[in-house]
Write a protein that holds these residues in place. Structure first.
Motif, PDB file in Angstrom:
ATOM      1  N   PHE A  91       2.552  -6.188   2.826  1.00 23.09           N
ATOM      2  CA  PHE A  91       1.295  -5.684   3.373  1.00 23.09           C
ATOM      3  C   PHE A  91       0.177  -6.499   2.758  1.00 23.09           C
ATOM      4  N   SER A  92      -0.719  -6.991   3.591  1.00 21.69           N
ATOM      5  CA  SER A  92      -1.850  -7.791   3.127  1.00 21.69           C
ATOM      6  C   SER A  92      -3.159  -7.046   3.375  1.00 21.69           C
TER       7      SER A  92
ATOM      8  N   ASN B 177       2.913   1.011   2.966  1.00 19.99           N
ATOM      9  CA  ASN B 177       1.592   1.624   3.091  1.00 19.99           C
ATOM     10  C   ASN B 177       0.896   1.696   1.732  1.00 19.99           C
ATOM     11  N   PRO B 178      -0.340   1.183   1.640  1.00 16.36           N
ATOM     12  CA  PRO B 178      -1.070   1.261   0.371  1.00 16.36           C
ATOM     13  C   PRO B 178      -1.448   2.701   0.059  1.00 16.36           C
TER      14      PRO B 178
ATOM     15  N   ASP C 257      -7.058 -11.567  -1.699  1.00 17.66           N
ATOM     16  CA  ASP C 257      -6.089 -10.677  -1.055  1.00 17.66           C
ATOM     17  C   ASP C 257      -5.433  -9.785  -2.099  1.00 17.66           C
ATOM     18  N   HIS C 258      -4.826  -8.756  -1.605  1.00 14.96           N
ATOM     19  CA  HIS C 258      -3.960  -7.903  -2.425  1.00 14.96           C
ATOM     20  C   HIS C 258      -2.687  -7.715  -1.603  1.00 14.96           C
ATOM     21  N   ILE C 259      -1.587  -8.208  -2.130  1.00 12.81           N
ATOM     22  CA  ILE C 259      -0.311  -8.184  -1.422  1.00 12.81           C
ATOM     23  C   ILE C 259       0.583  -7.089  -1.998  1.00 12.81           C
TER      24      ILE C 259
ATOM     25  N   SER D  60      -4.620   5.205  -4.594  1.00 14.90           N
ATOM     26  CA  SER D  60      -4.910   4.510  -5.856  1.00 14.90           C
ATOM     27  C   SER D  60      -4.875   2.994  -5.672  1.00 14.90           C
ATOM     28  N   ASP D  61      -4.001   2.487  -4.774  1.00 12.96           N
ATOM     29  CA  ASP D  61      -3.970   1.050  -4.474  1.00 12.96           C
ATOM     30  C   ASP D  61      -5.308   0.595  -3.912  1.00 12.96           C
ATOM     31  N   LYS D  62      -5.854   1.384  -2.999  1.00 20.00           N
ATOM     32  CA  LYS D  62      -7.130   1.043  -2.365  1.00 20.00           C
ATOM     33  C   LYS D  62      -8.279   1.128  -3.363  1.00 20.00           C
TER      34      LYS D  62
END
Length: 232
Positions: free
Chosen positions: A224-225, A189-190, A214-216, A193-195
């Motif tokens: 998670f993509s 799960n992002p 993308d951010h993997i 802060s990742d988002k």
């Protein structure tokens, strides 16, 4: 009274059952993981053959070679019959295997899906005990120009310099890029802060006409993509 060992040395096995002879005469594909490991060890201990010792080591990691590759020299030396030289030989062999996989993936040089992106990044960050943030820079054919580690952090996070990421993109004349970082915990799960970081990088790149494809988020068994989940 000391219990007498009932172990039969590999030297006394039928030739076709000895791992080294099987490797030479029949081929490496027919050998089990334990037999291949036994060849590296060369010998067992007073009560176990090299194959039996190898089976014990593999059972300790649920017969998972990725987990075996994470064992340190010190941890390997906890097994009776494994000294420093044998432990180093096993660790070095597994590291060569990891690098071989990494080179094989990087030879592809073109990333067209999240699955390929995960396959590309897994040998780099998939098994690390700490977080790292990487960017792969692509040309207009989605071919890899270069991949760069942007930051290295602890178990729960890492900091990223957006200006540095953009500078590299301009220097390489990249038209798109893919972000990637790992979660050592295995949680895909992002985080908030990742988002936020993804959005900042996307907005910054758009001002330079560079696409964030993308951010993997890489974990040991899956990924998670952001693109697949419509978060870009």
């Amino acid at each position: 009274m000391k219990e007498k060992s009932t172990n039969i040395s590999i030297k006394n096995w039928h030739e076709k059952d000895r791992p080294r002879e099987k490797f030479l005469n029949i081929g490496k594909d027919v050998l089990s993981d334990a037999e291949l490991l036994a060849i590296l060890l060369g010998s067992g201990n007073r009560n176990e053959s090299a194959v039996q010792l190898s089976q014990k080591i593999l059972r300790s990691v649920s017969n998972n070679l990725n987990e075996l590759g994470k064992l340190s020299v010190t941890e390997l030396m906890q097994f009776n019959g494994i000294g420093e030289a044998k432990a180093v030989a096993v660790a070095a062999s597994l590291e060569l295997g990891r690098r071989r996989r990494k080179e094989k993936v990087m030879d592809r040089k073109k990333i067209t899906s999240s699955a390929i992106a995960y396959e590309y990044f897994y040998p780099i960050i998939g098994e690390l005990p700490h977080e790292e943030f990487w960017i792969v820079y692509l040309n207009n054919s989605n071919k890899v120009i270069q991949s760069i580690q942007l930051s290295k952090g602890g178990i729960t996070g890492t900091l990223v310099d957006i200006r540095l990421a953009l500078r590299h993109a301009l220097e390489m004349r990249a038209t798109s890029l893919i972000l990637a970082h790992n979660h050592p915990s295995g949680n895909l799960n992002p985080s908030k802060s990742d988002k936020q970081l993804t959005l900042k990088l996307k907005n910054a790149c758009e001002s330079l006409d560079i696409k964030v494809l993308d951010h993997i988020i890489v974990a040991e068994k899956s990924y998670f993509s952001f693109a697949d989940e419509d978060l870009l």
